[in-house]
Design a protein around this motif. Structure first.
Motif, PDB file in Angstrom:
ATOM      1  N   ILE A  61     -34.344  -5.445 -18.761  1.00 14.12           N
ATOM      2  CA  ILE A  61     -33.968  -4.373 -19.695  1.00 14.12           C
ATOM      3  C   ILE A  61     -32.689  -3.684 -19.206  1.00 14.12           C
ATOM      4  O   ILE A  61     -31.762  -3.448 -19.983  1.00 14.12           O
ATOM      5  N   ASN A  62     -32.645  -3.380 -17.933  1.00  8.48           N
ATOM      6  CA  ASN A  62     -31.464  -2.684 -17.401  1.00  8.48           C
ATOM      7  C   ASN A  62     -30.199  -3.515 -17.584  1.00  8.48           C
ATOM      8  O   ASN A  62     -29.111  -2.985 -17.761  1.00  8.48           O
ATOM      9  N   LEU A  64     -29.695  -5.579 -20.084  1.00 10.59           N
ATOM     10  CA  LEU A  64     -29.369  -5.605 -21.504  1.00 10.59           C
ATOM     11  C   LEU A  64     -28.627  -4.350 -21.946  1.00 10.59           C
ATOM     12  O   LEU A  64     -27.898  -4.372 -22.923  1.00 10.59           O
ATOM     13  N   VAL A  65     -28.842  -3.264 -21.222  1.00 17.63           N
ATOM     14  CA  VAL A  65     -28.144  -2.040 -21.624  1.00 17.63           C
ATOM     15  C   VAL A  65     -26.995  -1.711 -20.674  1.00 17.63           C
ATOM     16  O   VAL A  65     -26.474  -0.620 -20.678  1.00 17.63           O
ATOM     17  N   SER A  66     -26.627  -2.654 -19.865  1.00 15.71           N
ATOM     18  CA  SER A  66     -25.487  -2.426 -18.974  1.00 15.71           C
ATOM     19  C   SER A  66     -24.294  -3.227 -19.493  1.00 15.71           C
ATOM     20  O   SER A  66     -24.350  -3.808 -20.563  1.00 15.71           O
ATOM     21  N   GLU A  67     -23.269  -3.293 -18.721  1.00 12.51           N
ATOM     22  CA  GLU A  67     -22.064  -3.985 -19.142  1.00 12.51           C
ATOM     23  C   GLU A  67     -22.135  -5.484 -18.889  1.00 12.51           C
ATOM     24  O   GLU A  67     -21.162  -6.201 -19.074  1.00 12.51           O
ATOM     25  N   ILE A  69     -23.337  -7.919 -20.358  1.00 13.03           N
ATOM     26  CA  ILE A  69     -23.078  -8.845 -21.458  1.00 13.03           C
ATOM     27  C   ILE A  69     -21.850  -8.422 -22.255  1.00 13.03           C
ATOM     28  O   ILE A  69     -21.637  -8.902 -23.361  1.00 13.03           O
ATOM     29  N   ALA A  70     -21.059  -7.520 -21.723  1.00 19.94           N
ATOM     30  CA  ALA A  70     -19.889  -7.072 -22.474  1.00 19.94           C
ATOM     31  C   ALA A  70     -18.698  -8.005 -22.247  1.00 19.94           C
ATOM     32  O   ALA A  70     -17.882  -8.182 -23.146  1.00 19.94           O
TER      33      ALA A  70
END
Lengths: 87, 419
Positions: A61-62, A64-67, A69-70
């Motif tokens: 989860i952490n 997925l909400v971090s960078e 995959i940016a």
């Protein structure tokens, strides 16, 4: 999985999930998936699902909400760590 | 710990946004010294009033000219505080900020972006132009059914629900008051629930515990609360542990009491958006109150702070002559259209229903528009679209400021004295 196969496969999955035409030289570490490769929030979710399925890994989860995959570089590094490969 | 996203945003804001450039220079703040959330205290807090007076000073110079101005999309505040504001986003940054929410929906609740869904909307923009409101529309190649939430009465929600049954979505994004009314309608009329429905997400208003319970029991699906604002998009999201965790790559949230950050204590919620570069919001007062919990051992294993929102936006209903109730969003919408016609003259509003068909409209207008009261009043009246409200008596009062309720400290843009 060999290093070269891993990146080849990752690029293939990315290409399959966007309508933008991507050359090999477009895959730089700082390539932004949204700005440069045309992903939106919908196609990003599908991309994650396809990567997880193909490489038999799971993003936390952490992550997925971090960078992670940016950018292509972050994504590549994260996936390779999960399949225990040095990049 | 250094927060690179924050550093990047601060450096950008200093370089490209007049307000921040002047602020930092005047206060001797070195932009490069803002490296972490703890450093934010060096920067003064930001309130909506300040932005309203000098709107263009808050927009990046890059987005005030070609080519970046082509990327702009506009949102607006929901009007829940009665303080109207247009918000500028680069559409790509908007997408980036929505990404975490979609990934969480997928991972936690099994929501695939290709699934069918429904939602209710207020005013929308195409680029920087306001779109005409349709009562209902289908978008995204048939995947999304949207309904206007303006002028909603019990009957209109019932009609919308029948359309929803036919559409049979997999999930819905609803304001709590609308979801609750829908659940009432289902129970009273013994209506079925969409057979494909698996999840309801709620946003835009304070979610009362009893509302959540009834909605979950009636629909028989998981629900998740989501806290956000158009200035920063999604700020916190409810995990299966039933706690709302801050979405840390989107925002930094602070809770301040008497101007000082507090933890585990109630205070005012401030947000720094890490994604909005077109119009950066740094230490911006949301108008909501809550508690931030950093040290926790949450069962969901998410280490991000837990945010408990204690109060904020709620929407009362207008009482109509025929006994029906109409959602008060319609009033925020009238102000929105009036501001479109009158160059955002209205800074703040509060409307009070004093009797059936009688309303006091309390307006705070920009100082440069103080001579335009008659024109603003007439424009407001011309923008009333709902037949039920056209013949009402509207008394206009122009004030220098509108204060929160002295007893509760809360502000509501609509007060119904009949309830």
């Amino acid at each position: 999985m060999e290093r070269n196969d891993f990146e080849v496969d990752l690029k293939k999955i990315i290409r399959e999930n966007t309508y933008v035409s991507i050359n090999d030289e477009d895959f730089k570490d700082n390539t932004d998936l949204i700005v440069d490769l045309g992903f939106d929030s919908l196609s990003i979710v599908k991309l994650i699902a396809d990567i997880e399925k193909y490489f038999k890994i799971e993003f936390e989860i952490n992550e997925l909400v971090s960078e992670v995959i940016a950018s292509y570089g972050n994504l590549k590094k994260c996936v390779s760590n999960k399949i225990n490969k040095e990049v | 710990m250094k927060n690179q996203n924050l550093s990047d945003l601060i450096e950008y804001a200093y370089k490209h946004v007049k307000y921040y450039h002047e602020l930092f220079d005047n206060m001797g703040i070195d932009a490069s010294s803002i490296q972490s959330a703890e450093d934010l205290i060096k920067i003064p807090i930001l309130k909506k009033d300040t932005i309203q007076e000098k709107m263009t000073d808050f927009i990046s110079d890059e987005y005030q000219k070609f080519p970046k101005n082509e990327n702009i999309e506009i949102k607006r505040t929901s009007g829940s505080t009665g303080k109207y504001l247009k918000i500028y986003w680069d559409y790509k940054d908007d997408i980036k900020s929505l990404m975490p929410l979609w990934t969480l929906r997928s991972r936690l609740y099994g929501i695939d972006p290709k699934m069918k869904w429904c939602s209710f909307y207020s005013t929308r923009y195409e680029g920087n132009k306001i779109k005409p409101l349709l009562p209902k529309e289908i978008n995204l190649n048939g995947r999304h059914m949207g309904f206007s939430k303006i002028g909603l009465t019990y009957k209109k929600i019932e009609d919308s629900y029948r359309d929803i049954l036919e559409f049979n979505p997999d999930w819905m994004l609803l304001q709590p008051s609308i979801a609750y009314l829908m659940s009432q309608i289902i129970k009273e009329q013994n209506l079925p629930v969409p057979s494909n429905l698996k999840y309801i997400e709620m946003s835009g208003e304070y979610l009362f515990d009893n509302y959540k319970k009834q909605i979950e029991e009636t629909f028989g699906v998981c629900t998740a609360n989501q806290y956000g604002c158009n200035e920063a998009n999604e700020m916190a999201y409810e995990f299966k542990c039933r706690n709302m965790h801050v979405i840390e790559n989107n925002v930094i949230i602070e809770v301040l009491k008497d101007g000082k950050p507090v933890i585990n204590e109630e205070g005012d919620i401030y947000v720094t958006s890490l994604k909005n570069f077109a119009m950066p919001f740094i230490r911006y007062q949301t108008g909501d109150r809550g508690i931030l919990i950093n040290d926790h051992n949450c069962s969901c294993k998410n280490n991000a702070p837990i945010l408990k929102v204690n109060s904020g936006r709620s929407s009362d209903f207008i009482k109509l002559e025929n006994g029906e109730k109409m959602n008060s969003y319609v009033l925020a919408n009238i102000v929105e259209y009036t501001n479109e016609n009158m160059s955002s003259a209205i800074k703040q509003f509060q409307i009070t229903q004093t009797d059936i068909n009688k309303f006091n409209v309390n307006l705070v207008v920009k100082s440069s528009y103080s001579g335009w009261k008659k024109a603003i009043s007439e424009c407001f009246l011309n923008n009333i679209q709902e037949e039920e409200l056209k013949d009402a008596e509207w008394n206009f009062i122009f004030s220098d400021e509108i204060c929160p309720d002295v007893k509760t400290g809360k502000f509501k843009y609509f007060i119904n004295e009949l309830i």
